[in-house]
Design an enzyme around this catalytic site. Sequence first.
Site, PDB file in Angstrom:
ATOM      1  CB  ALA A 121      -0.727   0.084   1.360  1.00  0.00           C
ATOM      2  CG  ASP A 122       2.766   5.201  -1.552  1.00  0.00           C
ATOM      3  OD1 ASP A 122       3.323   5.351  -1.204  1.00  0.00           O
ATOM      4  OD2 ASP A 122       2.180   6.188  -2.531  1.00  0.00           O
ATOM      5  CB  THR A 123      -1.218   6.671   3.001  1.00  0.00           C
ATOM      6  OG1 THR A 123      -2.102   5.067   2.461  1.00  0.00           O
ATOM      7  CG2 THR A 123      -2.232   7.450   2.330  1.00  0.00           C
ATOM      8  N   GLY A 178      -3.071   3.488  -2.380  1.00  0.00           N
ATOM      9  CA  GLY A 178      -3.313   2.489  -3.035  1.00  0.00           C
ATOM     10  C   GLY A 178      -3.314   1.456  -2.694  1.00  0.00           C
TER      11      GLY A 178
END
Length: 258
Positions: free
Chosen positions: A108-110, A163
Amino acid sequence: MNFFSSKKVELPKHNPVLPHALKIPALEKLVGKRVILASNSPRRREILQTFGLAPEIIPSTFEETLPFGGFQDPHEYPVATATHKAVEVYERLVNENPDDAPDLVIAADTVVLTHPPPGLSSTPRFVDEMPPPQDILEKPMNKEDNMRMLLDLNGGVCEVVTGVSVVFPVLEAPGYKIKSIEERTLVHFAQNENALLEAYVESGEGIDRAGGFAIQGLGGMLVSKIEGDYQNVVGFPAASFFKFLDVLIEEEVDFLSD
């Protein structure tokens, strides 16, 4: 008469599903599977554990250097970064030990984006007024940078986008498949006094956070309301993620197949 069997009970080599997990298809399918979280984020780990999933923690070595300006839609940026993270970990583990390859790698990437697009933000605009371009707010470099970010956000709205990408093995080349989702949440900041912003910056909490604030901590004092998934702002959209797994079980023949 011996009522007890001397046969050794074989426990699964991998079992990421915790006893308190809900009996839903997504989690039941993960029992006995090798599940990897390609992140060292304690917040993502805690969110997943809250819902009954305790994956192995193997952080990705992918350098998050994708050019933000190279994406026509800024919401694609965290999805692309998450995808690179997941693929890097999956390929590394398969190369290290093909006989114990992962069944699922989660990454994940925020990111925090300024100026939500029309339709998402309740900020009024004239009909013919073009919205300003969305900029990404990375982690602040220092306290001065953190203060700059908070002054920009103060009294306004930002968009938190996560994502999430998963990688799982399939028979056809290259031997794995990638599936992704994104989650968007609007965060409304109160019109805070400078003294409160300065006190928050001095706490140091925002230095390691995208956008320079942590809603689950002291930074919650700066926020008036959110629209969307709270867990997404913390770092992982758990509700959407488990629904996403249910969809993959229904639609992808090779997903978590035995």
